[in-house]
Structures are given as C-alpha cells and as structure tokens.
Design a protein around this motif. Structure first.
Motif, PDB file in Angstrom:
ATOM      1  N   PHE A  96      66.512 121.131  10.126  1.00  0.00           N
ATOM      2  CA  PHE A  96      66.472 119.676  10.015  1.00  0.00           C
ATOM      3  C   PHE A  96      66.839 118.965  11.309  1.00  0.00           C
ATOM      4  O   PHE A  96      66.684 117.743  11.390  1.00  0.00           O
ATOM      5  CB  PHE A  96      67.391 119.218   8.881  1.00  0.00           C
ATOM      6  N   GLY A  97      67.365 119.690  12.298  1.00  0.00           N
ATOM      7  CA  GLY A  97      67.543 119.111  13.619  1.00  0.00           C
ATOM      8  C   GLY A  97      68.874 118.465  13.894  1.00  0.00           C
ATOM      9  O   GLY A  97      69.071 117.913  14.981  1.00  0.00           O
ATOM     10  N   TYR A  98      69.808 118.494  12.973  1.00  0.00           N
ATOM     11  CA  TYR A  98      71.115 117.896  13.237  1.00  0.00           C
ATOM     12  C   TYR A  98      72.176 118.651  12.448  1.00  0.00           C
ATOM     13  O   TYR A  98      71.891 119.298  11.437  1.00  0.00           O
ATOM     14  CB  TYR A  98      71.130 116.401  12.872  1.00  0.00           C
ATOM     15  N   GLY A  99      73.409 118.539  12.927  1.00  0.00           N
ATOM     16  CA  GLY A  99      74.525 119.223  12.298  1.00  0.00           C
ATOM     17  C   GLY A  99      75.708 119.266  13.237  1.00  0.00           C
ATOM     18  O   GLY A  99      75.584 118.995  14.441  1.00  0.00           O
ATOM     19  N   ALA A 135      62.377 124.666   1.291  1.00  0.00           N
ATOM     20  CA  ALA A 135      62.838 123.444   0.643  1.00  0.00           C
ATOM     21  C   ALA A 135      62.336 122.210   1.376  1.00  0.00           C
ATOM     22  O   ALA A 135      61.941 121.207   0.754  1.00  0.00           O
ATOM     23  CB  ALA A 135      64.368 123.442   0.573  1.00  0.00           C
ATOM     24  N   LYS A 136      62.306 122.260   2.697  1.00  0.00           N
ATOM     25  CA  LYS A 136      61.827 121.122   3.484  1.00  0.00           C
ATOM     26  C   LYS A 136      60.343 120.872   3.251  1.00  0.00           C
ATOM     27  O   LYS A 136      59.912 119.728   3.043  1.00  0.00           O
ATOM     28  CB  LYS A 136      62.096 121.389   4.968  1.00  0.00           C
ATOM     29  N   ILE A 137      59.552 121.940   3.241  1.00  0.00           N
ATOM     30  CA  ILE A 137      58.107 121.798   3.043  1.00  0.00           C
ATOM     31  C   ILE A 137      57.802 121.295   1.639  1.00  0.00           C
ATOM     32  O   ILE A 137      56.908 120.462   1.431  1.00  0.00           O
ATOM     33  CB  ILE A 137      57.404 123.154   3.306  1.00  0.00           C
ATOM     34  N   ARG A 196      72.675 113.786   5.537  1.00  0.00           N
ATOM     35  CA  ARG A 196      72.359 112.458   6.045  1.00  0.00           C
ATOM     36  C   ARG A 196      72.635 112.467   7.546  1.00  0.00           C
ATOM     37  O   ARG A 196      73.717 112.879   7.972  1.00  0.00           O
ATOM     38  CB  ARG A 196      73.224 111.384   5.379  1.00  0.00           C
ATOM     39  N   ASN A 197      71.695 111.997   8.332  1.00  0.00           N
ATOM     40  CA  ASN A 197      71.843 112.007   9.788  1.00  0.00           C
ATOM     41  C   ASN A 197      72.636 110.780  10.223  1.00  0.00           C
ATOM     42  O   ASN A 197      72.120 109.842  10.816  1.00  0.00           O
ATOM     43  CB  ASN A 197      70.469 112.032  10.452  1.00  0.00           C
ATOM     44  N   PRO A 206      69.732 125.129  24.275  1.00  0.00           N
ATOM     45  CA  PRO A 206      68.536 124.289  24.103  1.00  0.00           C
ATOM     46  C   PRO A 206      68.331 123.865  22.655  1.00  0.00           C
ATOM     47  O   PRO A 206      67.625 122.907  22.387  1.00  0.00           O
ATOM     48  CB  PRO A 206      67.404 125.210  24.584  1.00  0.00           C
ATOM     49  N   LEU A 207      68.949 124.576  21.706  1.00  0.00           N
ATOM     50  CA  LEU A 207      68.815 124.215  20.296  1.00  0.00           C
ATOM     51  C   LEU A 207      69.827 123.166  19.876  1.00  0.00           C
ATOM     52  O   LEU A 207      69.819 122.718  18.738  1.00  0.00           O
ATOM     53  CB  LEU A 207      68.990 125.465  19.425  1.00  0.00           C
ATOM     54  N   THR A 208      70.725 122.764  20.786  1.00  0.00           N
ATOM     55  CA  THR A 208      71.793 121.843  20.427  1.00  0.00           C
ATOM     56  C   THR A 208      71.277 120.405  20.364  1.00  0.00           C
ATOM     57  O   THR A 208      70.816 119.871  21.376  1.00  0.00           O
ATOM     58  CB  THR A 208      72.936 121.907  21.456  1.00  0.00           C
ATOM     59  N   PRO A 209      71.296 119.767  19.200  1.00  0.00           N
ATOM     60  CA  PRO A 209      70.872 118.366  19.118  1.00  0.00           C
ATOM     61  C   PRO A 209      71.980 117.444  19.588  1.00  0.00           C
ATOM     62  O   PRO A 209      73.159 117.802  19.561  1.00  0.00           O
ATOM     63  CB  PRO A 209      70.608 118.181  17.627  1.00  0.00           C
ATOM     64  N   HIS A 210      71.613 116.264  20.032  1.00  0.00           N
ATOM     65  CA  HIS A 210      72.595 115.279  20.467  1.00  0.00           C
ATOM     66  C   HIS A 210      72.845 114.293  19.333  1.00  0.00           C
ATOM     67  O   HIS A 210      72.028 114.113  18.437  1.00  0.00           O
ATOM     68  CB  HIS A 210      72.108 114.548  21.719  1.00  0.00           C
ATOM     69  N   ALA A 211      73.993 113.657  19.387  1.00  0.00           N
ATOM     70  CA  ALA A 211      74.343 112.697  18.348  1.00  0.00           C
ATOM     71  C   ALA A 211      73.371 111.534  18.360  1.00  0.00           C
ATOM     72  O   ALA A 211      72.854 111.139  19.411  1.00  0.00           O
ATOM     73  CB  ALA A 211      75.772 112.198  18.581  1.00  0.00           C
ATOM     74  N   PRO A 212      73.077 110.926  17.194  1.00  0.00           N
ATOM     75  CA  PRO A 212      72.150 109.800  17.147  1.00  0.00           C
ATOM     76  C   PRO A 212      72.752 108.568  17.801  1.00  0.00           C
ATOM     77  O   PRO A 212      73.960 108.398  17.844  1.00  0.00           O
ATOM     78  CB  PRO A 212      71.955 109.583  15.639  1.00  0.00           C
TER      79      PRO A 212
END
Length: 597
Positions: A105-108, A134-136, A483-484, A591-597
């Motif tokens: 999902f791209g965040y966590g 589940a996402k699909i 929830r993002n 590189p897989l680390t997402p940044h905070a919104p």
C-alpha cells in the motif's frame, strides 16, 4: 551390511523364491536359521537404521486416513488464525506485517531495523501475496485482510505435520509416521504459532517442504536443486538454523548422483546469493543486513538489550510440554541406535540457542516438530516391543509397553488441550502479549485501530493515541489503521512527545487538557474507555478503549513532518554506543522507504 531397501513386497517375493525348490538341509538347526533369515520383515521396523535415511522408498501407499487427519489439522489452524488476533512477539507486527503493508500500500511506520538496514525485505515479502490479493479484490480493510494473512501462513505451516509423517516413516516405521502426523496436527505450539509470520515459522515451513520433497525418493537434478534452494532459504530466514539445515543437506548428498549433488549445492548457494542481492537492491550494499546483524550481535547489542538467563529455552520447553518432552528425550536414549536422527536434529536446534543470550521463546521453534517425531518413534517402539514379546511368548513387563504408549500419547493430548485454553502452568511466560487463552483472543489495541479505520474517510485526518504504557510497536500501526494519516503516540518511549511540543508535560497533564492541546492537530483521539475530552465526541468503543472525534473537523490541520519512523530512546542509546564500533551503521533509507505525507 545388506542393501537399504524398503520395498517389502519385493523382499517377500524374493524370500519365497529363494526357499522354493531349495534342497533340504541336513542339519535341522542350520535349516531353522536359514528359514529365519529368509522370513520377510514386517513393515513396522526399518532395516539397517544406520544406513542413509533418504534412500529410495518404493511401494508404500499413504495411510488411508492421512488426508483426513491433515484436514483436521488445517481446520484447527484456520480456527486459530480467524479467532486469534494477537502478537506472539513485538517483531511480528512492525518488522513483518507493517513492512508488508508498506510494500503493497506504500505507507507504514518504519522501525529502526528498516531505517539502518538491519532486516532483510524477504521476510515481510512472504506476507505480501494475500495483501496484494486483498488490494486487487477491493478487500483492503484490516478486518478482512488481517485474517487472510494469518490464514495464509497457517495453511503454509501444514508442511510441518505432513513432513513429520514422511520423516518418521522414512527413519522408523509406519506406526511412528501415523503417530507423528497426529501429534503434528494437534500439538498446541505448532497450531498456535502457525498464523504468525515470524522468521522461525517461515524457516520451519521451508525446512519441512524440503523434507516432503526428499521423502518419496532422492529425485533427479530438479528436485535436488529445489531442496538445496529451500535449505538455503531456511538459513536466510533464520541464521541459527544453519546446523539442522546442514545436516539435512548432508543426508541428501549421500544418495548417488554427482550432477544432482552439484545442483543441490549450487541451488543452496544461489538462495544465499539471492538474499544478498535483495539487500543490494534495498540498501545499496550486498548482504548488508546480514553483515549489520553479525556486527550488532558481536558488538554488545545483545548484552545491552536481550540478555537472557542461561538455558532459558530448556525452561520454555519444560513449560510448553509440561515436562513430557524431557521424558520423551530421556526414554529415547534406550533406543538411540534407531532414534539418533530426530534426536540429532532436536539437539542441533536447542544447543546453539541455549548458548546464545537471546532468549525469545519462539527461537527454537524448529526443534518442536523433531521432539514430536522422537515421541512418535518412542510410542512405536513400545507398541512393537509388546508385539514382539507376545509373539515369542515372553512375559510382559509390570507396565506393558502398549500401556506406556497409550498413557504417554494421552498425556500429550491433555497438555496440548490445556494450552489451547491457557491452562498450562506458567504459560504466560510463553505468550507474553496475551493474558487469556490463545484461541478466541483479540488484541484490544488492534480493535481500537480498526474502530478508527471504520470512521468516515473524509473525517479522519490525524489521530493521537493517548494510551499510557507500552511502546509504539505494541499498537496496531498502519497495518490495522489502514489510513494514510499522521499517527502520534505521545505516551510511549517514542519521540512523538517532543515532536508535538509536549516534552515538559506529564501524562496526567496531557489527559486533563487533551481537548485544548489537540483541538487543531488531531481529528481523532484514542483513549481509555470512559475518558472524555472537551470538544471531542465518542464515536466508537471497544471493551477497553474509545475513539473520540473532533467536533470541528474543518479546523484540524495536522502538524508538518508526521512521524513515520519508530526510534525509541533505548534504541537510540544502543546505536550511539555502537556508532564508534560499527562503521556500517548510518541513517540511510531503503529505496522502498516511503516518506511521510
């Protein structure tokens, strides 16, 4: 030494052919000896126990109840997966499930191990397939995908009882194999651990898939290569399982076939190389997580954080088995010539971990199926001993062997049933994050996260968890909130209190003024049930917690720089201590680390 063959039908026919038409012996004693030698062996005891245990096995069909017993074991595991939602240990959520959520999902939230390159991405990747499904399918609610992930791992773990059946039949007898299958399907540790995506469970699953592939016959190049790859994966997922994986690898090298042997070795090395290559992609350095892990373990990190009493795993085994495993191991010494192999596997798991200072209960999980196989072989020995004495007309012992087998098996099942309901003495020392029975138990923190997720999406902008006690990694994180949005934990040992400007305030002061402090920064508060805050209304409740919604959602503007990484003060201290000794530790992001919104 006679050839190691298990084709009893062929052996019986050959024995009959040798006796037919043979001249009569002049010496009656010699004739009796020859007739005894040619008598076909029963299938209950294997000939030549010291021969390679993975020689060719032919002509033995499965037990007719094999699939029914395995289905019952699957049903019990699915029951544990669906009704039990709790942490076996802290790593389970934030190092595996939360990171799988980031992949899909791209965040966590990001624990320090994934900030500093101390964990491989392969382990959380094992939980990603059901999340992708589940996402699909549009089932991206934690109430739906969390049971799916647990059920996925529970079904994968069926390789343990199935592998135990074939392993026991290979090394001992059909009687032992049947007992091993029943023990493996219904023993509480194998059932309770099965839904949890921890490294030990995954490594044990891969190990017994290799045993399953090895059992029908050594196989050709393809099968041997797959076995080698699986054994390499066991080491990748749980490095201290190298000794038992190496022993199984050596046994698989004994059957002839130089090309197959080379393929197995090459596949095992490829598994190790693949893990190193994943690190290179994720962290920019080959096998970095394994190098970092080794340096941390040899530089005082374990002594600083995870110091455990000596022989702690023997204490865990005593508690989990109510002492029955100690009894089984001691009794097996009388039959060690036939039971040496499961005893060796068990010791190769137990001994290294008891010498290490890390003392988490699940560390020696791979040893459980082997001591159960040992118990099953012991039961078979007792049954066969009674049959042999009765046939020879010898006097039975004071306690007949068959009664020993029945009594020991009954005690195993009683201990297992008691564990399912949390009734074993000192069982809380095993499953430290639940205080009731392992089945039908739900973590109340997770229920609070799910209650927050179920609020209207347009109203959820940020959330503050005002739950005293514990650390941020004990709460549900984004895996259960889904929830993002910014999540804050000012009452934990995390640095959120500083980021929110609450460093000088006590929890009591924050509780008293929560409505004013978070009036414009939080759309929701998660608090102990019964607590109220000015300007907030209770919108959901669980047995222990309540979700409060801000009455003025339009005025909520979360502060910038939402905290996504978990860097509690204790770990910061460890890294500061080790910084001068570990040059490889540096704050870099995958590189897989997402940044905070």
């Amino acid at each position: 030494m006679r050839p190691h063959s298990y084709n009893y039908k062929v052996s019986r026919e050959q024995g009959q052919k040798q006796t037919e038409g043979a001249p009569a012996e002049k010496n009656p004693a010699a004739a009796a000896r020859k007739q005894k030698q040619n008598r076909p062996r029963k299938h209950k005891l294997r000939p030549q126990q010291w021969a390679p245990p993975f020689a060719a096995l032919q002509g033995e069909p499965l037990w007719k109840h094999f699939w029914a017993i395995l289905a019952a074991g699957a049903a019990l595991r699915l029951l544990a997966a669906i009704t039990g939602d709790w942490l076996l240990r802290t790593d389970e959520l934030f190092q595996y499930l939360e990171q799988a959520h980031r992949i899909v999902f791209g965040y966590g939230q990001i624990p320090w191990e994934y900030r500093f390159g101390e964990r491989t991405w392969l382990l959380p990747s094992l939980s990603a397939p059901p999340l992708f499904l589940a996402k699909i399918a549009g089932w991206d609610s934690p109430e739906t995908y969390a049971p799916m992930v647990r059920s996925f791992h529970a079904l994968l773990s069926l390789s343990l009882p199935a592998g135990m059946y074939f392993f026991a039949r290979r090394i001992h007898s059909e009687t032992a194999a049947r007992a091993a299958l029943v023990f493996g399907c219904f023993w509480h540790e194998l059932v309770i651990v099965s839904p949890h995506p921890i490294a030990e469970n995954s490594a044990a699953t891969f190990f017994f898939v290799a045993v399953l592939l090895a059992s029908p016959a050594p196989g050709g190049i393809g099968r041997r290569a797959l076995i080698g790859f699986l054994l390499g994966a066991v080491v990748v997922f749980r490095n201290p399982y190298l000794p038992p994986a190496a022993l199984l690898g050596v046994l698989m090298l004994l059957p002839p076939g130089n090309a197959a042997r080379a393929a197995m070795i090459a596949a095992g090395l490829f598994a190790l190389f693949f893990a190193g290559a994943v690190d290179y992609f994720a962290w920019g350095s080959f096998a970095e997580t394994y190098i970092n892990y080794y340096n941390l373990q040899t530089s005082g990190y374990q002594q600083y954080t995870l110091n455990a009493p000596p022989l702690i795993h023997l204490k865990y085994m005593l508690t989990a088995s109510a002492g029955l495993f100690f009894l089984a191991f001691a009794a097996s010494l009388f039959y060690i010539r036939r039971l040496w192999l499961p005893a060796a596997f068990f010791l190769l798991v137990q001994v290294p971990h008891n010498l290490l200072v890390s003392g988490e209960y699940t560390n020696t999980f791979l040893g459980v199926p082997f001591v159960l196989v040992l118990s099953a072989c012991l039961v078979a020995e007792w049954i066969n001993k009674r049959a042999a004495k009765k046939k020879r007309g010898e006097e039975l012992e004071i306690i007949p062997p068959q009664k020993k087998a029945a009594f020991f098996s009954a005690m195993l099942f009683i201990a297992s049933a008691a564990a399912f309901f949390g009734a074993l003495p000192n069982q809380k020392t095993l499953y430290v994050f639940q205080n009731e029975r392992p089945l039908f138990y739900e973590n109340q923190f997770f229920k609070a996260n799910i209650a927050l997720h179920n609020q209207p999406q347009e109203t959820v902008k940020s959330a503050v968890f005002l739950l005293p006690g514990g650390s941020a990694h004990l709460f549900g994180g984004y895996y259960y909130t889904h929830r993002n949005i910014p999540l804050w934990f000012p009452f934990t040992d995390n640095h959120d209190r500083d980021a929110l400007g609450l460093k000088e305030k006590t929890p009591q002061e924050i509780f008293a003024a929560a409505g004013q402090i978070f009036a414009t920064s939080a759309s929701h508060l998660i608090v102990p049930r019964g607590l109220q805050a000015e300007g907030f209304t209770t919108v959901a409740e669980t047995p222990q917690f309540a979700v409060l919604a801000n009455n003025n959602i339009a005025a909520v503007t979360p502060p910038p720089g939402a905290v996504y990484d978990i860097m509690d003060n204790g770990i910061v201290g460890v890294l500061q201590i080790l910084d001068t000794r570990l040059k490889i530790i540096s704050q870099k992001e995958s590189p897989l680390t997402p940044h905070a919104p």
